[in-house]
Motif scaffolding. Structure first.
Motif, short mmCIF file in Angstrom:
data_model
loop_
_atom_site.label_atom_id
_atom_site.label_comp_id
_atom_site.label_asym_id
_atom_site.label_seq_id
_atom_site.Cartn_x
_atom_site.Cartn_y
_atom_site.Cartn_z
N PRO A 28 -31.95 46.72 -44.02
CA PRO A 28 -33.32 46.23 -44.12
C PRO A 28 -33.82 46.26 -45.56
CG PRO A 28 -33.35 48.54 -43.51
CD PRO A 28 -31.90 48.16 -43.73
N THR A 30 -35.34 45.01 -49.12
CA THR A 30 -36.11 43.99 -49.85
C THR A 30 -35.93 44.18 -51.35
OG1 THR A 30 -38.08 45.40 -49.72
CG2 THR A 30 -37.85 43.69 -48.04
N GLY A 48 -35.64 50.71 -34.62
CA GLY A 48 -35.85 49.35 -35.14
C GLY A 48 -35.88 49.30 -36.66
N ASP A 49 -35.31 50.32 -37.32
CA ASP A 49 -35.42 50.40 -38.78
C ASP A 49 -34.50 49.44 -39.52
OD1 ASP A 49 -37.22 52.44 -38.45
OD2 ASP A 49 -35.75 54.04 -38.79
N THR A 50 -33.36 49.10 -38.92
CA THR A 50 -32.38 48.28 -39.65
C THR A 50 -32.68 46.81 -39.39
OG1 THR A 50 -30.83 48.34 -37.81
CG2 THR A 50 -30.64 50.09 -39.44
N SER A 51 -31.82 45.96 -39.92
CA SER A 51 -31.84 44.56 -39.52
C SER A 51 -30.82 44.42 -38.37
CB SER A 51 -31.48 43.68 -40.71
OG SER A 51 -31.50 42.32 -40.35
N TYR A 52 -30.97 43.38 -37.58
CA TYR A 52 -30.08 43.20 -36.42
C TYR A 52 -29.55 41.78 -36.43
CZ TYR A 52 -32.56 47.42 -35.30
OH TYR A 52 -33.10 48.68 -35.38
N MET A 329 -30.83 42.06 -31.36
CA MET A 329 -32.20 42.03 -30.84
C MET A 329 -32.37 40.80 -29.96
SD MET A 329 -35.62 42.64 -33.11
CE MET A 329 -35.78 44.44 -33.12
N LEU A 331 -34.02 37.68 -29.19
CA LEU A 331 -34.79 36.72 -29.99
C LEU A 331 -35.62 35.81 -29.11
CD1 LEU A 331 -32.23 35.43 -32.64
CD2 LEU A 331 -33.99 37.18 -32.88
N GLY A 408 -37.67 41.22 -28.87
CA GLY A 408 -37.80 42.42 -29.70
C GLY A 408 -37.06 43.62 -29.13
N ALA B 131 -37.22 40.68 -35.72
CA ALA B 131 -37.09 42.09 -36.12
C ALA B 131 -38.13 42.44 -37.19
CB ALA B 131 -35.68 42.37 -36.64
N PRO B 132 -38.78 43.59 -37.07
CA PRO B 132 -39.77 43.98 -38.08
C PRO B 132 -39.20 43.94 -39.50
CG PRO B 132 -39.86 45.47 -36.20
CD PRO B 132 -38.69 44.56 -35.97
N SER B 133 -37.97 44.42 -39.67
CA SER B 133 -37.39 44.42 -41.01
C SER B 133 -37.20 43.00 -41.52
CB SER B 133 -36.04 45.15 -41.01
OG SER B 133 -35.13 44.47 -40.16
N ASP B 134 -36.88 42.08 -40.63
CA ASP B 134 -36.66 40.69 -41.06
C ASP B 134 -38.00 40.02 -41.40
OD1 ASP B 134 -33.97 41.06 -40.67
OD2 ASP B 134 -33.92 40.09 -38.71
N HIS B 136 -40.61 41.57 -42.42
CA HIS B 136 -41.00 42.21 -43.68
C HIS B 136 -40.26 41.59 -44.86
CE1 HIS B 136 -42.25 45.33 -46.43
NE2 HIS B 136 -40.98 45.61 -46.70
#
Lengths: 445, 445
Positions: A28, A30, A48-52, A329, A331, A408, B131-134, B136
């Motif tokens: 995740p 930026t 849910g911290d990472t990207s999926y 996740m 979608l 989600g 995804a929240p990370s995406d 973001h």
């Protein structure tokens, strides 16, 4: 020293120092981040911290499997040169060697170069060495590092002559050790008969620059849905390899201080170990070398199924554990019995079976499916199709858990055949049992 | 300026400056080499200079295809946002944009980050952003760079609310543009009916932080072996998209200065372009955006077959050309009708068809098969199986060329479905028509 992050020299340490740019799958990011800083983030996959999608290795399962295989080899008097092509992960190579592996097996010259760069100093190339550039590359490693032990396969007199000429021309000061490959009619490389194998062994004995170091075969190609038949075929093939060693030794064809006798993929390595045990009375000691690559992560499909047979044959109750999962996740929920997942052919194996949906979790609502942690999916859930970047999760009609599945939500999948999942991930995350990320490991495909 | 190596800024230039270590597939390195120094080596693939397998892009075919698609779009009044997920190759992204592409399409947030890093400033994310990370990560790009144009898909009111909340919380100072995705019953994501699509469009209109920028669909999922039926289904779907644009415009749901109307994979983009042409009389201009990803390399299988239909429908004689080949070496000739190649599931697509053997050449003996250059293989040759690192090339009985095939010969294969070959190669070599290597390009999967 961490058993999974052994001291593997500067090159291995440098992986922790490298700066990862945003855009690495699963992370995740930026802003750029030093790889070694991943652990202190305390990312949790269920939160849910990472990207999926994200590819995970369960640390506890890796450690269990390292111990399991170490005990297995000790019990059977064999050594392990695990097939590195499965993971192509230098940190896992390091862990395997730190936990007792004798060397690494690899499939291509490029893979050998990667392994060497990260500290591997004994390699069995389980393949013919043919291309001039590849021969040159392997000889260059042997010339530059006298400690580097390398051996390759040969299955034809023509191939032996090619190699011999190239090695002589290179002025390598030690012989290139070769194993004669015994193959199987209708299958991959390798001599089709013991007679052909003996002819190749004699050719090696005569040719300058090369040396007969042993005999090799790959019994995994005998896999069949008739399990009983497969076991008998493997046992017969292993016996052929042993007979070939005895015959070649009788003719005094081997060079070197020991005789390498190698077979053993990830399905029938117990049969190989038993068949190789106690080959004695030869001109020099025989070293049985197993080459399982998939034992380290096992899987939830093809190999789990086959290694459960190993457990039965070995009378052990605690077998190899699946360590590799891909989480994605939801979608889209376009139809009542269909969820579209953020995972596709780019992310998970599809050559033996499609990914196997196992767990569900709703980040931010830990109790949504009735438990704090991830919950088992109903057995009726299945992935029946993947596109490049999407999977189609089919849900059993009327199942309350599935009915409530929403955009989600996270789905955890097992895979079948680790080799074709590892090669889709330049970086995988090692997690503890609560799915908190401990650190990252790299692959080089 | 080279049309295939455009000026793409520092990040793109840095790829030429990076130092490649021995172990990169296809490269014959024994020492580290700056990537930009590859061209001056004058490696020739037919001369046996590289390592094998090696993945090649034919420069002349790439240039032809760039021109072809540019003319096609100009003729039909459409713009191109080629799907970058096919190649994930920044140099090819740069070439596409330098040769007229309006922007890039991508499938995941991580892919968008890679494209942004290498200079892409207009992206259509042809996927839901969940995804929240995406979310973001995409908002972070939009916030940090006001020139960065980004739009994503939406197919549910729930998804719109998720996005809206996240964007509002992020304090992004411009609305996030969304395209409503119209899907197909039983297929992937997307609203199942125009009524559902209108409901999502209305939800976007109402939600803060987001803006309705257009309508999107993917007609490629309608592929069927009944070609006539597929064409009719695609035309009907395209007409639905156009009707949806008109209806949403009538309700004044669109924001922004134009309406994006997007569809078009690599099989039926001509039907999309014709269906989208001349949509006028709306509150603002309509921009037809095609998204073909595979046009750039085409292939020797699935897409060549389908784009030949495009040629027929368009009445053009010179269609898209296959640019991507994988060359491997014969490692073993264990049976008269079998050759084992140094190429496997790690190296070439196997999801639609196995690789298609096309050419043979003997390095060092250019006349061995009757010609100086590579010679066409007999049509009866086929690859009928691949393992992780090997392919099984079956040879027609009695064919003289095949009978003479020996260890060390090179086999050139076409592939079917470029997406699943690109993702197996971190680096591909661009060659001229004589198979001399001009330079390397990178992928980021």
């Amino acid at each position: 020293m961490d058993r999974l992050l052994p001291d593997g020299g500067l090159a291995l340490a440098s992986l922790g120092e490298q700066v990862l740019q945003p855009g690495v799958k699963g992370l995740p990011l930026t802003e750029p981040m030093r790889q070694g800083a991943i652990g202190v983030q305390r990312w949790n996959v269920l939160r849910g911290d990472t990207s999926y999608p994200v590819a995970l290795l369960k640390e506890s399962a890796l450690l269990h499997n390292l111990d399991w295989m170490h005990s297995f080899c000790a019990r059977h008097g064999a050594v392990l040169a695990p097939h590195g092509k499965t993971t192509m992960c230098p940190q896992l190579f390091g862990a395997q060697i730190a936990n007792g592996a004798w060397g690494m097996t690899l499939a291509t010259a490029a893979q050998v170069q990667v392994a060497y760069r990260f500290g591997v100093r004994r390699v069995l190339l389980a393949n013919q060495l043919v291309a001039p550039s590849d021969i040159h590359a392997m000889v260059a490693l042997m010339k530059s590092d006298p400690r580097f032990e390398f051996m390759a396969l040969a299955d034809s007199e023509a191939g032996v002559h090619r190699l011999s000429q190239a090695v002589v021309a290179s002025r390598l000061e030690r012989p290139l050790p070769l194993l004669v490959e015994l193959g199987l009619q209708g299958k991959r490389a390798g001599c089709r008969t013991p007679e052909q194998a003996m002819a190749v062994a004699r050719a090696i004995k005569k040719a300058p620059g090369v040396q007969l170091a042993g005999i090799e075969g790959y019994e995994g190609l005998l896999h069949s849905h008739d399990r009983h038949h497969a076991v008998e075929a493997v046992q017969a093939f292993v016996a052929q390899l042993v007979a070939l060693v005895r015959e070649a030794d009788k003719e005094k064809l081997f060079g070197g201080e020991q005789i390498v006798l190698s077979a053993g993929g990830s399905a029938y390595f117990d049969l190989v170990a038993r068949g190789f045990a106690g080959v004695k009375g030869l001109s020099r000691p025989v070293l049985p070398v197993l080459r399982s690559g998939c034992y380290l992560t096992n899987d939830h499909g093809f190999y789990q199924d086959l290694t459960q047979d190993v457990d039965q044959r070995e009378h052990v109750s605690s077998g190899l554990r699946p360590a590799l999962e891909v989480w994605s996740m939801v979608l889209s929920r376009p139809e009542p019995d269909l969820a579209i997942l953020s995972m596709g052919k780019r992310d998970a194996s599809y050559d033996m079976e499609l990914p196997l949906p196992l767990y569900v979790h709703r980040p931010g609502e830990p109790g949504a499916f009735g438990a704090e942690e991830a919950v088992d999916l109903s057995p009726g859930c299945r992935i029946d199709k993947m596109n490049d970047q999407h999977a189609y999760l089919r849900l059993p009609e009327g199942d309350p858990l599935c009915t409530s599945l929403q955009v989600g939500d996270l789905i955890g999948c097992g895979i079948s055949h680790p080799c074709t999942t590892f090669d889709k991930w330049p970086l995988l995350l090692v997690v503890d049992d609560a799915y908190t990320v401990r650190y990252a490991v790299n692959t080089f495909f």
